[in-house]
Write an enzyme that holds these catalytic residues in place. Structure first.
Site, mmCIF file in Angstrom:
data_model
loop_
_atom_site.group_PDB
_atom_site.id
_atom_site.type_symbol
_atom_site.label_atom_id
_atom_site.label_comp_id
_atom_site.label_asym_id
_atom_site.label_seq_id
_atom_site.Cartn_x
_atom_site.Cartn_y
_atom_site.Cartn_z
ATOM 1 N N ASP A 1 -9.711 -4.998 -5.190
ATOM 2 C CA ASP A 1 -9.187 -3.989 -4.275
ATOM 3 C C ASP A 1 -9.941 -2.673 -4.482
ATOM 4 O O ASP A 1 -9.890 -2.087 -5.559
ATOM 5 C CB ASP A 1 -7.688 -3.787 -4.549
ATOM 6 C CG ASP A 1 -6.981 -2.974 -3.478
ATOM 7 O OD1 ASP A 1 -7.663 -2.193 -2.785
ATOM 8 O OD2 ASP A 1 -5.753 -3.119 -3.337
ATOM 9 N N CYS B 1 0.834 -1.189 0.000
ATOM 10 C CA CYS B 1 0.000 0.000 0.000
ATOM 11 C C CYS B 1 0.881 1.255 0.000
ATOM 12 O O CYS B 1 1.736 1.412 -0.858
ATOM 13 C CB CYS B 1 -0.959 -0.035 1.196
ATOM 14 S SG CYS B 1 -2.217 1.265 1.169
ATOM 15 N N HIS C 1 -8.220 -5.549 -0.900
ATOM 16 C CA HIS C 1 -6.997 -4.904 -0.410
ATOM 17 C C HIS C 1 -6.424 -5.646 0.790
ATOM 18 O O HIS C 1 -5.244 -6.007 0.792
ATOM 19 C CB HIS C 1 -7.325 -3.462 -0.020
ATOM 20 C CG HIS C 1 -6.125 -2.623 0.278
ATOM 21 N ND1 HIS C 1 -5.284 -2.152 -0.711
ATOM 22 C CD2 HIS C 1 -5.608 -2.181 1.448
ATOM 23 C CE1 HIS C 1 -4.313 -1.439 -0.159
ATOM 24 N NE2 HIS C 1 -4.488 -1.445 1.142
#
Length: 431
Positions: free
Chosen positions: A306, A151, A334
């Site tokens: 995601d 991320c 995610h």
């Protein structure tokens, strides 16, 4: 009995059965609440091997007798706890790599204080990550290590690897948030729809409060995040394993942390709005984080569902990376990339194999005897990549034999390479 009365009787019976089931589930509520309050996470044994400010560098206890030479350092985002990568024993990315014989480290950023509000990308990239990388390199004896960013940690890792390519052997990017603009991302909803002014937010609070960030994430799927999951929880409340897994995930969600104000503004304005990483215009302390220097193997790990970093954002970023990029995709979201059963069954064995093939050091890379050809290419020496090889050639060192005859101190000055690193390379030529 008429058909109408039979239907009424069946409806009454079903109503009583549903009521009985509801009452039975209610009897499990107290136990479920205790499970949630006492949920254990991040259970894989580790020790803190380096500390700086709030940061802790964790080194995990090996789970195999033999370990791979090149260690791996995980870099997570700044706004949640990194134990999502070690959420539960049977779905732990950390344990998966340990079980494959990797030497595993992870940065735990911990909760910032108001005194940290002025920390920016230069602090996180050029100080914190660089110091952690150097600790891992020193402890492992390797000039270059594996770097794995998740991320926002992926964006940080890209910047770092672009600045220090010779210290990164392989680069992994999972749900990398480096090209989010106009991809229907969470930030598109926050900033693109004027949900809040990030500069006013940090001017008011100093740091970006976790509650605001959480609210931003919930905007994406409010019904799922605030209602549906609790209905599913109640439906499975009498299943101990389900409650345990739900409790771990809720603890991770509830323990989100503030983001230092300056780096939050920089991320939104520089990375998202101006797309400076994507456009190869990112600078740290005046140094260009040049994507063109990413000459190491790169792997992208993408979740096809995601909703935080949409898969199209990650594929878009792949277009500006050098050509040595491998992509693994999983039909999950995610967080599911780290914790779903599907990802652990189908995705992570492939990712580990990718790293294993590119993390071999020693005789298997130099020929079985381990000896170097005196006329051989400089890149046959462990730790010398294309960039260092070019610096050596510019300093008059063309072959392994030239390097063997070189004086480390003199070469350090002309080539701009630390003498202790040159000493190690010269020693390899004589083995």
């Amino acid at each position: 009995m008429t058909k109408l009365s039979e239907a009424a009787f069946d409806l009454q019976r079903q109503t009583w059965e549903n009521a009985a089931e509801f009452v039975d589930k209610l009897s499990h509520v107290d136990d479920a609440n205790r499970h949630i309050a006492a949920a254990d996470v991040g259970e894989t044994p580790s020790e803190v091997v380096y500390e700086e400010n709030k940061l802790e560098l964790l080194h995990y206890e090996p789970r195999t007798e033999e370990q791979r030479d090149v260690p791996i350092l995980f870099v997570y985002a700044l706004f949640n706890k990194p134990f999502i990568l070690d959420l539960q024993p049977d779905r732990s990315v950390i344990r998966t790599f340990l079980d494959e014989g990797f030497d595993v480290y992870m940065i735990d950023w911990n909760e910032p204080s108001l005194l940290d509000h002025a920390l920016g990308f230069d602090d996180y990239v050029d100080r914190y990550v660089d110091n952690c990388v150097n600790v891992v390199r020193e402890r492992s004896g390797q000039d270059a290590i594996n770097l794995f960013g998740y991320c926002m940690g992926g964006a940080i890792s890209v910047i770092y690897a672009s600045l220090y390519p010779d210290q990164v052997r392989n680069l992994a990017l999972m749900a990398v948030s480096a090209s989010l603009r106009d991809t229907d991302s969470v930030l598109d909803q926050w900033v693109g729809n004027d949900f809040f002014d990030v500069q006013k937010l940090v001017d008011t609070y100093g740091n970006a409060p976790a509650e605001f960030v959480d609210a931003g994430f919930s905007l994406r799927e409010p019904v799922r995040d605030n209602l549906s999951k609790y209905l599913r929880f109640f439906d499975g409340i009498d299943e101990e394993d389900f409650v345990e897994n739900f409790a771990r995930m809720e603890r991770w969600v509830d323990e989100s942390i503030d983001i230092p104000g300056r780096v939050f503004v920089e991320f939104v304005e520089t990375v998202y709005e101006e797309q400076k990483i994507y456009n190869n215009e990112m600078y740290i302390d005046g140094e260009h984080a040049d994507l063109g220097k990413l000459d190491m193997p790169i792997v992208q790990v993408i979740g096809n569902y995601d909703h935080v970093v949409p898969p199209e954002a990650q594929r878009k970023f792949n277009e500006v990376l050098p050509g040595r990029t491998t992509v693994f995709e999983s039909d999950t979201g995610h967080m599911g990339l780290a914790v779903s059963g599907r990802a652990h069954a189908e995705l992570w064995p492939s990712v580990c194999s990718w790293f294993e093939e590119r993390s071999r050091i020693g005789a298997d890379e130099r020929g079985e005897s381990g000896a170097h050809d005196s006329d051989g290419d400089l890149e046959s020496i462990d730790g010398i990549g294309p960039i260092y090889a070019e610096r050596l050639r510019e300093a008059g060192v063309e072959t392994v034999a030239d390097l063997a005859d070189a004086d480390a101190d003199a070469l350090a000055e002309t080539a701009g390479i630390p003498a202790n690193r040159l000493d190690g390379w010269i020693q390899q030529t004589r083995e």
